[in-house]
Write a protein that holds these residues in place. Structure first.
Motif, PDB file in Angstrom:
ATOM      1  N   ASP A  85      55.316  60.008  19.671  1.00 37.20           N
ATOM      2  CA  ASP A  85      54.297  59.762  18.644  1.00 37.20           C
ATOM      3  C   ASP A  85      54.770  58.879  17.505  1.00 37.20           C
ATOM      4  OD1 ASP A  85      56.040  61.541  17.506  1.00 37.20           O
ATOM      5  OD2 ASP A  85      54.564  63.126  17.173  1.00 37.20           O
ATOM      6  N   GLU A  86      56.073  58.602  17.420  1.00 43.13           N
ATOM      7  CA  GLU A  86      56.549  57.702  16.369  1.00 43.13           C
ATOM      8  C   GLU A  86      57.778  56.955  16.860  1.00 43.13           C
ATOM      9  OE1 GLU A  86      59.562  60.453  13.675  1.00 43.13           O
ATOM     10  OE2 GLU A  86      57.495  60.164  12.989  1.00 43.13           O
ATOM     11  N   PRO A  87      58.027  55.767  16.313  1.00 46.78           N
ATOM     12  CA  PRO A  87      59.213  55.014  16.733  1.00 46.78           C
ATOM     13  C   PRO A  87      60.487  55.811  16.495  1.00 46.78           C
ATOM     14  CG  PRO A  87      57.724  53.612  15.489  1.00 46.78           C
ATOM     15  CD  PRO A  87      57.216  55.018  15.327  1.00 46.78           C
ATOM     16  N   SER A  88      61.335  55.833  17.489  1.00 42.18           N
ATOM     17  CA  SER A  88      62.558  56.631  17.439  1.00 42.18           C
ATOM     18  C   SER A  88      63.715  55.844  18.028  1.00 42.18           C
ATOM     19  CB  SER A  88      62.376  57.931  18.237  1.00 42.18           C
ATOM     20  OG  SER A  88      61.269  58.673  17.774  1.00 42.18           O
ATOM     21  N   VAL A  89      64.910  56.322  17.744  1.00 41.63           N
ATOM     22  CA  VAL A  89      66.112  55.892  18.441  1.00 41.63           C
ATOM     23  C   VAL A  89      66.517  57.070  19.322  1.00 41.63           C
ATOM     24  CG1 VAL A  89      68.527  55.181  18.192  1.00 41.63           C
ATOM     25  CG2 VAL A  89      66.788  54.323  16.602  1.00 41.63           C
ATOM     26  N   TYR A  90      67.141  56.782  20.444  1.00 42.69           N
ATOM     27  CA  TYR A  90      67.500  57.836  21.392  1.00 42.69           C
ATOM     28  C   TYR A  90      69.003  57.789  21.644  1.00 42.69           C
ATOM     29  CZ  TYR A  90      62.473  57.697  22.036  1.00 42.69           C
ATOM     30  OH  TYR A  90      61.120  57.714  21.791  1.00 42.69           O
ATOM     31  N   LEU A  91      69.560  58.930  21.970  1.00 41.47           N
ATOM     32  CA  LEU A  91      70.955  59.012  22.383  1.00 41.47           C
ATOM     33  C   LEU A  91      70.970  59.394  23.856  1.00 41.47           C
ATOM     34  CD1 LEU A  91      72.431  60.927  19.313  1.00 41.47           C
ATOM     35  CD2 LEU A  91      72.328  58.450  19.684  1.00 41.47           C
ATOM     36  N   TYR A  92      71.715  58.634  24.648  1.00 39.89           N
ATOM     37  CA  TYR A  92      71.734  58.818  26.101  1.00 39.89           C
ATOM     38  C   TYR A  92      73.171  59.128  26.495  1.00 39.89           C
ATOM     39  CZ  TYR A  92      70.418  57.674  31.007  1.00 39.89           C
ATOM     40  OH  TYR A  92      70.162  57.709  32.358  1.00 39.89           O
ATOM     41  N   GLY A  98      84.722  65.150  34.376  1.00 38.46           N
ATOM     42  CA  GLY A  98      85.252  65.310  33.030  1.00 38.46           C
ATOM     43  C   GLY A  98      84.995  64.127  32.117  1.00 38.46           C
ATOM     44  N   HIS A  99      84.384  63.078  32.650  1.00 40.81           N
ATOM     45  CA  HIS A  99      84.122  61.882  31.844  1.00 40.81           C
ATOM     46  C   HIS A  99      82.764  61.998  31.157  1.00 40.81           C
ATOM     47  CE1 HIS A  99      83.983  57.627  30.695  1.00 40.81           C
ATOM     48  NE2 HIS A  99      82.721  57.651  31.107  1.00 40.81           N
ATOM     49  N   VAL A 100      82.750  61.737  29.828  1.00 38.81           N
ATOM     50  CA  VAL A 100      81.515  61.790  29.047  1.00 38.81           C
ATOM     51  C   VAL A 100      81.421  60.538  28.188  1.00 38.81           C
ATOM     52  CG1 VAL A 100      80.188  63.062  27.312  1.00 38.81           C
ATOM     53  CG2 VAL A 100      81.592  64.313  28.962  1.00 38.81           C
ATOM     54  N   GLN A 101      80.239  59.905  28.168  1.00 31.64           N
ATOM     55  CA  GLN A 101      80.003  58.776  27.277  1.00 31.64           C
ATOM     56  C   GLN A 101      78.591  58.888  26.719  1.00 31.64           C
ATOM     57  OE1 GLN A 101      80.697  55.953  30.690  1.00 31.64           O
ATOM     58  NE2 GLN A 101      78.846  54.935  29.891  1.00 31.64           N
ATOM     59  N   THR A 102      78.460  58.585  25.437  1.00 36.69           N
ATOM     60  CA  THR A 102      77.178  58.733  24.750  1.00 36.69           C
ATOM     61  C   THR A 102      76.837  57.430  24.055  1.00 36.69           C
ATOM     62  OG1 THR A 102      77.723  61.063  24.347  1.00 36.69           O
ATOM     63  CG2 THR A 102      75.834  60.148  23.159  1.00 36.69           C
ATOM     64  N   GLY A 103      75.648  56.904  24.375  1.00 31.78           N
ATOM     65  CA  GLY A 103      75.243  55.621  23.829  1.00 31.78           C
ATOM     66  C   GLY A 103      73.981  55.719  23.003  1.00 31.78           C
ATOM     67  N   VAL A 104      73.741  54.666  22.225  1.00 33.22           N
ATOM     68  CA  VAL A 104      72.546  54.541  21.390  1.00 33.22           C
ATOM     69  C   VAL A 104      71.520  53.747  22.184  1.00 33.22           C
ATOM     70  CG1 VAL A 104      71.606  53.647  19.227  1.00 33.22           C
ATOM     71  CG2 VAL A 104      73.928  54.602  19.292  1.00 33.22           C
ATOM     72  N   ALA A 105      70.368  54.372  22.450  1.00 35.04           N
ATOM     73  CA  ALA A 105      69.312  53.758  23.250  1.00 35.04           C
ATOM     74  C   ALA A 105      68.154  53.367  22.346  1.00 35.04           C
ATOM     75  CB  ALA A 105      68.838  54.724  24.331  1.00 35.04           C
ATOM     76  N   PHE A 147      72.889  47.856  29.991  1.00 35.20           N
ATOM     77  CA  PHE A 147      74.073  48.624  29.585  1.00 35.20           C
ATOM     78  C   PHE A 147      74.907  47.713  28.673  1.00 35.20           C
ATOM     79  CE2 PHE A 147      77.427  51.675  31.535  1.00 35.20           C
ATOM     80  CZ  PHE A 147      78.303  51.511  30.475  1.00 35.20           C
ATOM     81  N   LEU A 148      74.997  48.069  27.393  1.00 40.51           N
ATOM     82  CA  LEU A 148      75.779  47.320  26.418  1.00 40.51           C
ATOM     83  C   LEU A 148      77.008  48.113  25.998  1.00 40.51           C
ATOM     84  CD1 LEU A 148      72.905  46.180  23.984  1.00 40.51           C
ATOM     85  CD2 LEU A 148      73.889  44.865  25.875  1.00 40.51           C
ATOM     86  N   VAL A 242      71.018  50.501  26.244  1.00 42.59           N
ATOM     87  CA  VAL A 242      71.836  51.600  25.737  1.00 42.59           C
ATOM     88  C   VAL A 242      73.213  51.024  25.426  1.00 42.59           C
ATOM     89  CG1 VAL A 242      72.718  53.919  26.126  1.00 42.59           C
ATOM     90  CG2 VAL A 242      70.597  53.198  27.253  1.00 42.59           C
ATOM     91  N   ALA A 243      73.676  51.219  24.188  1.00 43.19           N
ATOM     92  CA  ALA A 243      74.954  50.660  23.740  1.00 43.19           C
ATOM     93  C   ALA A 243      75.977  51.781  23.603  1.00 43.19           C
ATOM     94  CB  ALA A 243      74.785  49.934  22.411  1.00 43.19           C
ATOM     95  N   PHE A 244      77.084  51.656  24.333  1.00 45.95           N
ATOM     96  CA  PHE A 244      78.145  52.660  24.329  1.00 45.95           C
ATOM     97  C   PHE A 244      79.389  52.108  23.624  1.00 45.95           C
ATOM     98  CE2 PHE A 244      75.621  53.630  28.090  1.00 45.95           C
ATOM     99  CZ  PHE A 244      75.524  55.017  28.051  1.00 45.95           C
TER     100      PHE A 244
END
Length: 408
Positions: A85-92, A98-105, A147-148, A242-244
């Motif tokens: 319902d509103e513009p958002s940024v997402y975390l993906y 055991g590998h984890v990576q979190t990016g800004v979508a 993928f950035l 998505v930028a990691f």
């Protein structure tokens, strides 16, 4: 500096997300896509690879494919997708073992892409650009993220950590055991993410050069046609990505097999290799940069060039370049890996056993296992305005199509 645009994502409801999420369109053949989508009417492959629903042998770039994709997309929207319902940024977040990576979508500026604030390292093919441009225009949407990566930022890390402390909107485990978790960020943290990304000097395309190039072409075509675009998106002048942070990105090797020895006997081939390389028994996986593992006649060898490239050359010093320049071209007569049908590529996720099987069953005469290129290598080549050798990076885990969609 980079520019980040919040947007109102079109996305699956939580109930159907696992059935909708699909592998990227360009990592499967039509037959593989058909098998993956079988029995699942919600699979996003019915949108990204719509030819799977058409008769076998249908040209994948036929008008009917894009018409079917648009129809399937609308059906999926009606059944199982919602618009925030509103513009958002997402975390993906991607978790593989055991590998984890979190990016800004979010959406990123095509003007930044044109000005090389968003840097490239790969050439694109016109036919592939044509395909995704037509797909975007037919759907009025970008359906798979680019993928950035960027040089890590403590400021961004802190905001991301706060965002991932909340409840996710999507949390699914794909059939390949990779977990995909997405958080929606609004309010002050959304604005903080926009500001923090605005202080990142450069972004780098890791995977998705054709998606980015196609988004730029779709923007131009929409402008030239006078198309207004969707009121819900961040606009056709942006593309979904998505930028990691670079220190979370995982690159696996992109290995090679060659179908024959270009008329050489195995003994003559090994002798030709010895003229250019130090050769000794070794493991299937190189221990360090500067070593190449070679499998021939059921034996793994460690191969080191007798004359090494200069470290000042960011491209020539890559192991994939050494293999090409000192062995594939002069010994096996493979001048252009883009066009030579005798060479095949095996993503590192499939492991060295796959290489052994291909050689042992006669599908290949020799296999090469490479030490993976580093993110630093990729950035150095991109910063120099140069192009990485073909098939030199395999990013794993991969983002899924259909979880975040940008309406243009």
């Amino acid at each position: 500096m980079a520019t980040l645009y919040p947007f109102r994502a079109l996305r699956p409801n939580a109930t159907d997300a696992a059935r909708i999420a699909a592998v990227p369109y360009d990592v499967v053949t039509t037959d593989e896509a058909r098998a993956l989508a079988e029995g699942n009417p919600l699979s996003f492959l019915r949108v990204s690879r719509a030819e799977l629903e058409l008769p076998a042998g249908t040209e994948p770039y036929a008008d009917a494919v894009y018409e079917r994709a648009a129809r399937n997309f609308q059906s999926l929207r009606d059944k199982a997708l919602v618009v925030d319902d509103e513009p958002s940024v997402y975390l993906y977040q991607l978790q593989m073992g055991g590998h984890v990576q979190t990016g800004v979508a979010a959406c990123f500026s095509i003007d930044d892409y044109d000005r090389d604030v968003i840097k490239k390292h790969e050439r694109t093919r016109r036919d592939k650009e044509d395909d995704r441009t037509r797909h975007m225009l037919a759907l009025g949407a970008q359906t798979g993220p680019v993928f950035l990566t960027y040089r890590s930022s403590d400021e961004l890390d802190r905001i991301v950590a706060r965002g991932t402390a909340g409840a996710p909107i999507i949390d699914v485990e794909a059939p390949d055991a990779v977990r995909h978790t997405i958080w929606r960020i609004g309010g002050a943290d959304r604005d903080a993410l926009v500001a923090a990304v605005g202080r990142v000097p450069s972004l780098y395309i890791a995977d998705g050069h054709h998606r980015a190039a196609s988004a730029a072409r779709a923007r131009t075509e929409m402008r030239d046609r006078g198309m207004r675009g969707a009121p819900l998106g961040a606009g056709a002048s942006t593309f979904l990505a998505v930028a990691f942070p670079h220190n979370q990105v995982q690159i696996l090797p992109y290995n090679r097999t060659v179908r024959d020895l270009d008329g050489l006997t195995p003994d003559a081939y090994l002798e030709a290799v010895r003229e250019r390389f130090e050769l000794e028994p070794g493991p299937a996986r190189p221990k360090r940069r500067g070593e190449i593992a070679m499998y021939v006649r059921g034996v793994w060898h460690t191969v080191r060039p007798r004359v090494g490239p200069g470290e000042a050359d960011p491209i020539g010093s890559l192991d994939v370049s050494v293999l090409q320049d000192q062995l594939l071209a002069p010994v096996l007569n493979i001048a252009d890996v883009r066009t030579d049908k005798r060479i095949d590529f095996v993503g590192g996720a499939r492991g060295e056993k796959t290489l052994e099987t291909l050689v042992d069953t006669g599908q290949a005469a020799v296999a090469f296992s490479l030490y993976p290129v580093s993110v630093g290598d990729l950035m150095s080549v991109s910063d120099a305005g140069a192009i990485m050798p073909p098939k030199s990076t395999w990013f794993e885990p991969k983002l899924r199509d259909g979880l975040l969609i940008h309406l243009i």
